[in-house]
Design a protein around this motif. Sequence first.
Motif, mmCIF file in Angstrom:
data_model
loop_
_atom_site.group_PDB
_atom_site.id
_atom_site.type_symbol
_atom_site.label_atom_id
_atom_site.label_comp_id
_atom_site.label_asym_id
_atom_site.label_seq_id
_atom_site.Cartn_x
_atom_site.Cartn_y
_atom_site.Cartn_z
ATOM 1 N N PHE A 1 45.572 -2.845 54.177
ATOM 2 C CA PHE A 1 45.526 -4.098 54.935
ATOM 3 C C PHE A 1 45.039 -3.855 56.352
ATOM 4 N N HIS A 2 45.510 -2.780 56.941
ATOM 5 C CA HIS A 2 45.149 -2.469 58.315
ATOM 6 C C HIS A 2 43.654 -2.181 58.431
ATOM 7 N N ILE A 3 43.136 -1.401 57.476
ATOM 8 C CA ILE A 3 41.718 -1.053 57.508
ATOM 9 C C ILE A 3 40.854 -2.296 57.315
ATOM 10 N N ARG A 4 41.305 -3.159 56.405
ATOM 11 C CA ARG A 4 40.527 -4.367 56.116
ATOM 12 C C ARG A 4 40.412 -5.250 57.348
ATOM 13 N N LYS A 5 41.512 -5.271 58.147
ATOM 14 C CA LYS A 5 41.542 -6.185 59.279
ATOM 15 C C LYS A 5 40.967 -5.611 60.559
ATOM 16 N N THR A 6 40.807 -4.298 60.617
ATOM 17 C CA THR A 6 40.385 -3.679 61.877
ATOM 18 C C THR A 6 38.909 -3.323 61.797
ATOM 19 N N GLU A 7 38.112 -4.001 62.599
ATOM 20 C CA GLU A 7 36.663 -3.849 62.504
ATOM 21 C C GLU A 7 36.224 -2.401 62.688
ATOM 22 N N GLU A 8 36.824 -1.752 63.669
ATOM 23 C CA GLU A 8 36.432 -0.375 63.966
ATOM 24 C C GLU A 8 36.594 0.506 62.721
ATOM 25 N N LEU A 9 37.683 0.304 61.998
ATOM 26 C CA LEU A 9 37.934 1.121 60.822
ATOM 27 C C LEU A 9 37.073 0.674 59.646
ATOM 28 N N TRP A 10 36.930 -0.623 59.467
ATOM 29 C CA TRP A 10 36.127 -1.158 58.368
ATOM 30 C C TRP A 10 34.705 -0.611 58.429
ATOM 31 N N ASN A 11 34.189 -0.493 59.645
ATOM 32 C CA ASN A 11 32.819 0.006 59.809
ATOM 33 C C ASN A 11 32.662 1.480 59.498
ATOM 34 N N ARG A 12 33.792 2.180 59.328
ATOM 35 C CA ARG A 12 33.686 3.611 59.027
ATOM 36 C C ARG A 12 33.581 3.876 57.534
ATOM 37 N N LEU A 13 33.702 2.813 56.727
ATOM 38 C CA LEU A 13 33.715 3.007 55.283
ATOM 39 C C LEU A 13 32.315 2.987 54.701
ATOM 40 N N SER A 14 32.168 3.681 53.555
ATOM 41 C CA SER A 14 30.912 3.599 52.823
ATOM 42 C C SER A 14 30.893 2.269 52.076
ATOM 43 N N LYS A 15 29.747 1.912 51.553
ATOM 44 C CA LYS A 15 29.624 0.653 50.825
ATOM 45 C C LYS A 15 30.589 0.620 49.639
ATOM 46 N N ASP A 16 30.634 1.710 48.865
ATOM 47 C CA ASP A 16 31.533 1.759 47.712
ATOM 48 C C ASP A 16 32.986 1.673 48.142
ATOM 49 N N GLU A 17 33.309 2.305 49.264
ATOM 50 C CA GLU A 17 34.686 2.253 49.758
ATOM 51 C C GLU A 17 35.049 0.836 50.180
ATOM 52 N N LYS A 18 34.078 0.120 50.725
ATOM 53 C CA LYS A 18 34.347 -1.267 51.129
ATOM 54 C C LYS A 18 34.697 -2.117 49.912
ATOM 55 N N PHE A 19 33.934 -1.960 48.832
ATOM 56 C CA PHE A 19 34.249 -2.700 47.598
ATOM 57 C C PHE A 19 35.653 -2.370 47.121
ATOM 58 N N PHE A 20 35.940 -1.075 47.129
ATOM 59 C CA PHE A 20 37.243 -0.610 46.665
ATOM 60 C C PHE A 20 38.355 -1.217 47.518
ATOM 61 N N THR A 21 38.168 -1.199 48.841
ATOM 62 C CA THR A 21 39.197 -1.723 49.736
ATOM 63 C C THR A 21 39.431 -3.204 49.494
ATOM 64 N N GLU A 22 38.356 -3.934 49.295
ATOM 65 C CA GLU A 22 38.520 -5.374 49.043
ATOM 66 C C GLU A 22 39.306 -5.625 47.771
ATOM 67 N N ARG A 23 38.956 -4.886 46.732
ATOM 68 C CA ARG A 23 39.677 -5.044 45.467
ATOM 69 C C ARG A 23 41.147 -4.682 45.634
ATOM 70 N N CYS A 24 41.382 -3.554 46.315
ATOM 71 C CA CYS A 24 42.756 -3.085 46.531
ATOM 72 C C CYS A 24 43.594 -4.118 47.253
ATOM 73 N N THR A 25 43.054 -4.642 48.361
ATOM 74 C CA THR A 25 43.828 -5.587 49.156
ATOM 75 C C THR A 25 44.079 -6.859 48.366
ATOM 76 N N ASP A 26 43.077 -7.316 47.621
ATOM 77 C CA ASP A 26 43.297 -8.511 46.794
ATOM 78 C C ASP A 26 44.401 -8.262 45.778
ATOM 79 N N ASP A 27 44.346 -7.096 45.100
ATOM 80 C CA ASP A 27 45.336 -6.795 44.069
ATOM 81 C C ASP A 27 46.743 -6.705 44.649
ATOM 82 N N LEU A 28 46.892 -5.989 45.767
ATOM 83 C CA LEU A 28 48.237 -5.797 46.321
ATOM 84 C C LEU A 28 48.785 -7.098 46.900
ATOM 85 N N LYS A 29 47.906 -7.843 47.551
ATOM 86 C CA LYS A 29 48.321 -9.131 48.120
ATOM 87 C C LYS A 29 48.833 -10.027 46.999
#
Lengths: 185, 227, 217
Positions: B107-135
Motif C-alpha cells: 500500500f505504501h509503495i502504491r501511494k508514494t510516487e517516489e517509490l512507485w517510480n522505482r518499480l519496473s513495468k512488470d513490478e507495477k502490474f504486480f503491485t496493482e494486483r497485490c493491492t487490489d487483492d489485499l484491499k
Amino acid sequence: MASYYDIDDILVEEEIVSVIFQKAASGVGIDPSSETDFIEAGSKVELPFWLAHELQLRQAVSVNVPPCFNQKTRLEIQADCACVDLRSRCPYFYEFGCKIAPIVGDRTIGFLLLSAFKNRYKEVLTKAHTATIAVGSKFWTILTKEEINLYETAQSAMASFKKWRMGGARFQIASILGRKRKPTE
Amino acid sequence: MGSRSAEGEQVPLTDEYDALISTTDVELLKRAWRNEKAAPEILRFESDLIIRVREQIELMEETVEEKSTVGTDPLSVSLYQMDLDRTLFLLRSYLRIRIQKIEKYMFHIRKTEELWNRLSKDEKFFTERCTDDLKKHLEESVLSTLPENYQSYERQSVISEEVDMVPEPRLDTFVLCRSKEYLTGIQLEDGPVDDRSKLFEMEPDVLYFICYKSIKPLVESGKIDLL
Amino acid sequence: MSCSGGCHLMCSPVKILNMYGRKACQLVKEFASGEKGQLTPFNNDLFEQVVSECSQHHLELQSLIRKMQEEGLDVQTARNADHYGALIHLFSIVRNKRCLTAYVYNRAETVRNLLWKIGPVLPKEIEEKLNHWEEEYFKKHSAALKSYMSKALVDLTVDMVPPKDPYIQVRVLEDIREGIVLSDDKNPNFARHSMHFLKRTDAEKYISRGLMEELTG
C-alpha cells in the motif's frame, strides 16, 4: 502508523495503567459488577494503555506512573539488574516504558530503560551464547519479550554461521509444516 | 591474439571482450543485489543492467549446451555451469528481494510516487494486483462488517486526520556501508537534535554503521554501497 | 481495591475498565501464540464476537450523540460527560478494528509466505486452518505472482539458497507418483526411500514440502 499491524505494538498497548479522570464520562460500562455507567471526575480507574493514551491526549484523564517503573523496581535495577525479573514486572518493559514516559511526564524513565538495557545486554545476553544455559533455568523467565527477540535473532545468526562453516543439509522442510509429517496414503 | 585454455584451444578475441564485459555486469548485479538486500526500502530498478544480464545468461546457457554436446571435458562444462548458476542465483535473488519488499509494503509503495517510480513495468502490474487483492480481502473479511465510519482500509475512522493504517519500512535502521570516494557533508539524522548540525565525513573503503536515513540520497546516486 | 489513604472527598474504589477491547486482544494473542510461521485455525466465533461488540459500541455512541443533540448542544464543540463517554466508545471501535484487521492482515502475510515456502498447492492440514476468504486470497496471490514470473521469465521460487553444488543427493521420504517435473526431462522413479542425484533447483521444492530430504556426508 508505520506499525499499525505490528503484533507486539498491539500487545504492548493492552498493558493496564492507572488513571484519574479529570472529566466525567457517561454511558460507559465499567466492570460487570458496577451498577452505574457513569464515571465521576476524580475517579481512579484502571484502563488499558490504548484508551488511557487517547483520553490523555484530550485532557480527559491524567496517567499515573505504572508500578513496574516505581521506586522499588528502580532500586532493584540499580543493585543487580541482571537478576531482576523484568518479565513479571512487564513483558514489554522497554516498549511500554518508551510509550508511557511522555504521557506521565517522567523524564527519568528514559534513563532507567537505557541503563537497564545496557547492563542486561552486557551481563545476560552476551553471556547467553557462550555459557550453557540449562533448559528451564531461571534465565529465561526473567527476560522481557524484546530481550528474547534479540536473543533469538542472535541464535539463528549463530546457527546459520555454524552451518556455513561446518556444512550440513542446507535445504529443510518448511517450518509451517511442523516437525512431523504424517505419511500420505 | 586470443588466449589459451587448458586444452590449448584458441579462444577468439570477441569471447575475451565479452568475458570482460560480463564480469563487469555480474559485478554490477552483485552490487545491486547487496544494496537491495541491505536497504530497508525498495531501490531503483536497474533496468538496463537486468536486460544485459538476461542476455548474458542466455549466452551462457547456449555455451553450456554447446560444450556438453560437443563433448568438452565435464570439469570445464561444470565451471561454465557454476558461473551460470551463480549469475542466475543473483538475478533471481535480486528480483525476489524486490518482490518481497513489495508484498510487505504494497500500500505504501502504491501511494508514494517516489517509490512507485522505482518499480519496473512488470513490478507495477504486480503491485496493482497485490493491492487490489489485499484491499478486497480486508474489505470482505473485516471492514464491511464494521460500522459505517470505520470501513476504510487506510484510515482508522473518518475523523483520522491522515492515512494512519499503512505500514511503512523503517528508514532509521542502521546499515553497514562503504564509500569508494571521500565523502563530506553528511548530515546525521539520528542522535540528539543539537548534534545534527555537525556534518559527518566518510573515508573511502572504510566500513561504517550508519542510520540509513542519513545516507539515503548517497545510496541512490551510487556513491555509497551497502553490505 | 482500596482507596489511597488520605483522600476525603471522593473515596471511591478503583474501577477497572478493561473489558473493552479485551476479546479483540485475545484474538491477536491467539495469532501470536502459534509457533513462528505456524497458523492457528481461523477463530470465527471470537471474530464474530468482536464484530458484534463494534456494533454495540456504535449504538451506544450514537445514542450519546443523540442525547447531546436533544439537549441543544453543538456536538462538535460541547465537552460534557456524554461527549467523553462517546469518545470512549469511538476509541473502543478503533481498537477493535485494529485487532481485527491485524488478525486478518498478519494471517494474510503468513499465507503469502506459504506460497514461497511450499508452492501454490496447500496441504490439507493447512487448508483446514484457513477461512473461505483466506483460501480465495491465497489463490489470487498465487495467480498474481505466477503472472509476474511468467512476464519476468524467471521462476523466483527456486534458488532460495546460494548455489554451492549444482547437484545434491536426496532421499525420497514419501512416494511421489505424479506431477514430477525435472528440468532435464528425466523421469526417474521417486519411490519412498529411493535416493537420487538431482539438480539442486529441482529438489528444493520437494525438500521444502517434506517429500524429500537432503543427504550430506
